[in-house]
Scaffold this motif. Structure first.
Motif, short mmCIF file in Angstrom:
data_model
loop_
_atom_site.label_atom_id
_atom_site.label_comp_id
_atom_site.label_asym_id
_atom_site.label_seq_id
_atom_site.Cartn_x
_atom_site.Cartn_y
_atom_site.Cartn_z
N ILE A 47 -62.02 7.77 80.56
CA ILE A 47 -60.89 7.36 81.39
C ILE A 47 -59.63 8.08 80.94
N LEU A 48 -59.41 8.13 79.62
CA LEU A 48 -58.24 8.83 79.10
C LEU A 48 -58.27 10.30 79.49
N PHE A 49 -59.43 10.94 79.30
CA PHE A 49 -59.55 12.36 79.62
C PHE A 49 -59.30 12.62 81.10
N LEU A 50 -59.94 11.84 81.95
CA LEU A 50 -59.80 12.04 83.39
C LEU A 50 -58.39 11.74 83.87
N ALA A 51 -57.75 10.73 83.28
CA ALA A 51 -56.36 10.41 83.66
C ALA A 51 -55.41 11.52 83.27
N VAL A 52 -55.55 12.03 82.05
CA VAL A 52 -54.65 13.08 81.57
C VAL A 52 -54.89 14.39 82.31
N THR A 53 -56.16 14.78 82.48
CA THR A 53 -56.45 16.05 83.15
C THR A 53 -56.22 15.97 84.65
N GLY A 54 -56.16 14.77 85.20
CA GLY A 54 -55.85 14.63 86.62
C GLY A 54 -54.37 14.67 86.90
N MET A 55 -53.53 14.46 85.89
CA MET A 55 -52.09 14.43 86.08
C MET A 55 -51.50 15.73 86.64
N PRO A 56 -52.03 16.93 86.30
CA PRO A 56 -51.44 18.15 86.86
C PRO A 56 -51.44 18.20 88.38
N TRP A 57 -52.30 17.43 89.05
CA TRP A 57 -52.33 17.42 90.52
C TRP A 57 -51.30 16.46 91.11
N THR A 58 -50.64 15.66 90.29
CA THR A 58 -49.78 14.61 90.82
C THR A 58 -48.48 15.16 91.37
N THR A 59 -47.79 14.35 92.15
CA THR A 59 -46.63 14.80 92.91
C THR A 59 -45.41 15.08 92.05
N VAL A 60 -45.04 14.14 91.20
CA VAL A 60 -43.80 14.30 90.42
C VAL A 60 -44.09 14.97 89.08
N TRP A 61 -44.90 14.31 88.24
CA TRP A 61 -45.18 14.86 86.91
C TRP A 61 -45.88 16.20 87.01
N GLY A 62 -46.87 16.29 87.90
CA GLY A 62 -47.62 17.53 88.04
C GLY A 62 -46.76 18.69 88.48
N SER A 63 -45.85 18.45 89.43
CA SER A 63 -45.00 19.53 89.91
C SER A 63 -44.06 20.01 88.82
N LYS A 64 -43.57 19.10 87.98
CA LYS A 64 -42.67 19.50 86.89
C LYS A 64 -43.41 20.31 85.83
N VAL A 65 -44.61 19.89 85.49
CA VAL A 65 -45.39 20.66 84.52
C VAL A 65 -45.77 22.02 85.11
N ASN A 66 -46.02 22.04 86.40
CA ASN A 66 -46.33 23.29 87.08
C ASN A 66 -45.16 24.26 86.96
N GLU A 67 -43.96 23.76 87.16
CA GLU A 67 -42.77 24.59 87.02
C GLU A 67 -42.64 25.12 85.60
N LEU A 68 -42.93 24.28 84.63
CA LEU A 68 -42.86 24.69 83.23
C LEU A 68 -43.89 25.77 82.93
N ALA A 69 -45.12 25.56 83.43
CA ALA A 69 -46.19 26.51 83.15
C ALA A 69 -45.97 27.83 83.87
N ASN A 70 -45.25 27.79 84.98
CA ASN A 70 -45.05 28.99 85.78
C ASN A 70 -43.59 29.44 85.76
N GLY A 71 -42.90 29.14 84.70
CA GLY A 71 -41.48 29.43 84.64
C GLY A 71 -41.12 30.88 84.54
N HIS A 72 -42.05 31.74 84.14
CA HIS A 72 -41.75 33.15 83.98
C HIS A 72 -42.77 33.99 84.72
N ASN A 73 -42.59 34.05 86.06
CA ASN A 73 -43.49 34.85 86.89
C ASN A 73 -44.95 34.47 86.65
N PHE A 74 -45.33 33.31 87.16
CA PHE A 74 -46.66 32.71 87.03
C PHE A 74 -46.88 32.09 85.64
N GLY A 75 -45.87 32.07 84.82
CA GLY A 75 -46.07 31.55 83.47
C GLY A 75 -46.50 32.62 82.50
N TYR A 76 -46.38 33.87 82.89
CA TYR A 76 -46.79 35.01 82.07
C TYR A 76 -45.67 36.04 82.06
#
Length: 447
Positions: free
Chosen positions: A203-232
């Motif tokens: 449950i912990l694993f699925l909850a944490v790994t499912g969070m990147p798809w979420t609307t608020v938290w997921g979008s913010k982490v997405n921005e962080l991961a892709n902050g420099h031209n795809f994150g690279y």
């Protein structure tokens, strides 16, 4: 009762009370997530079985028809604008041509050996796509999908409080074994505790790994991961001129590339000729993209041919953009190019979807999903047998209200990390305060 015993009892009651609230919120959704998630683990097998007459063909030793000829046959049968072509992933599978028609987007399947259309379905309208959208609640709209983020946070709380309640404290019964018979509440209590112990990590694993798809938290982490031209680093492989169009707007993409911008083709002049679909497929094959890759077609004169593949094996995950005139790769990115954050997130998502480790991954998570359903059902039966007649059966509040404040302070940490969860916890704390005030006025120890 000694002070230490009273303090321990108060803490236990506080944790139990919030475990109950977490269950009220999360359990209905956990059942849905477990059932739909368990089915989606076998998405390819189920879809190919249900649509065998459309997606399966007889494998032949003869050469296949040119991709452009297959696309033309699909458009002739279903007039519209093609936007994606998927070569068959195996010799016994049909090609897929995705077309925007007057009636909406359609996925048209073509026998690659004969060029004949075998059938059609709504684009992303298969049974498993519907199961996936129900799993994420996106089937019910963007607002509904935000609930998943809240449920994920409360599920984490449910596991952590549940482990505290399970802790033996000198007991032996009901820790690793189930006592009594199904007619007794003790049986369901033990079944719930023991099942919870074995599925807690999942449950912990699925909850944490499912969070990147979420609307608020997921979008913010997405921005962080892709902050420099795809994150690279800028200009991976080449210094690419970027358009304002996002890769995710064109096709399904891996989570870490949802913010990736598409490069632009450079016309060589008024008489510049595109390499065409045949040339693009030939180039992607020469570059070694794994079978089953999808080709997104250029949407305008500055567009690119995009070949993308997100297979079970992360090491073969790859995205290549080709200049539609020269056929030169403008960007060629694979899993090895991702940064540490991108790699860890992609690994978690791939395992979450039952892909990374083949059949073992699918079966283990399927058993975990079955365990989660059993956990939820046993909790409902246990609650029904315990609750006082005509009452909700909220666990008793601690004698010292400060114990509740201490637990709330710990919960606030999770609320800061997951904002939507934090907001829901504030609402639940207010509700709990009102319940306790009402109980005091009525002179009732528990509702």
């Amino acid at each position: 009762m000694s002070r230490s015993s009273r303090d321990a009892s108060d803490l236990y009651r506080s944790v139990w009370r919030w475990h109950f609230y977490a269950g009220l919120i999360a359990i209905p959704f956990l059942i849905s997530l477990a059932v739909t998630g368990g089915l989606y683990l076998f998405k390819d097998e189920i879809d190919q079985w249900l649509n065998a007459d459309i997606v399966r063909v007889e494998a032949q030793s003869s050469p296949t028809v040119a991709p452009q000829q297959q696309l033309d046959a699909a458009v002739a049968a279903h007039p519209g604008e093609a936007f994606r072509y998927v070569p068959p992933a195996a010799p016994n599978l049909a090609s897929e041509v995705d077309i925007t028609t007057a009636d909406g987007k359609q996925a048209v399947y073509v026998d690659p050996y004969t060029g004949e259309v075998t059938g059609t379905t709504a684009y992303r309208g298969s049974v498993m796509w519907i199961v996936r959208s129900i799993h994420s609640l996106s089937y019910f709209g963007e607002t509904a999908s935000m609930i998943i983020e809240i449920v994920g946070g409360w599920s984490i709380l449910l596991v952590l409080t549940g482990l505290y309640l399970w802790w033996p404290r000198g007991r032996r019964g009901g820790v690793m074994t189930v006592r009594a018979t199904p007619a007794k509440r003790l049986f369901w209590r033990d079944l719930h505790a023991v099942t919870g112990l074995f599925v807690a990590g999942f449950i912990l694993f699925l909850a944490v790994t499912g969070m990147p798809w979420t609307t608020v938290w997921g979008s913010k982490v997405n921005e962080l991961a892709n902050g420099h031209n795809f994150g690279y680093p800028d200009g991976v492989r080449v210094n690419v001129p970027l358009s304002d169009e996002r890769l995710a707007e064109r096709e399904k993409t891996t989570w870490s590339l949802e913010q990736a911008q598409l490069p632009e083709s450079t016309p060589g002049g008024a008489d510049a000729q595109s390499i065409g679909l045949n040339g693009a497929v030939r180039t992607f094959d020469d570059l070694g993209l794994a079978p089953g890759y999808a080709v997104s077609l250029p949407s305008d004169p500055s567009g690119v041919y995009t070949g993308s593949i997100y297979p079970d094996d992360l090491s073969r995950q790859r995205v290549v953009h080709l200049d539609q005139y020269s056929g030169e790769p403008l960007l060629d990115m694979n899993y090895a190019d991702y940064g540490p954050l991108g790699k860890s997130l992609e690994w978690g998502i791939n395992v979450h979807m039952g892909q990374q480790y083949g059949l073992a991954n699918q079966l283990i998570l399927a058993l975990a999903c079955a365990g989660i359903v059993l956990l939820c059902v046993s909790s409902g039966v246990m609650w029904w047998k315990r609750r006082p007649s005509g009452k909700l059966g909220i666990p008793p509040e601690p004698k010292d209200p400060r114990r509740l404040r201490g637990v709330l302070a710990l919960l606030a940490i999770g609320g800061v990390i997951f904002p939507l969860v934090g907001a829901s916890m504030i609402v639940m704390a207010v509700v709990d305060a009102l319940v306790r005030r009402f109980s005091v006025r009525r002179g009732v120890a528990a509702v």
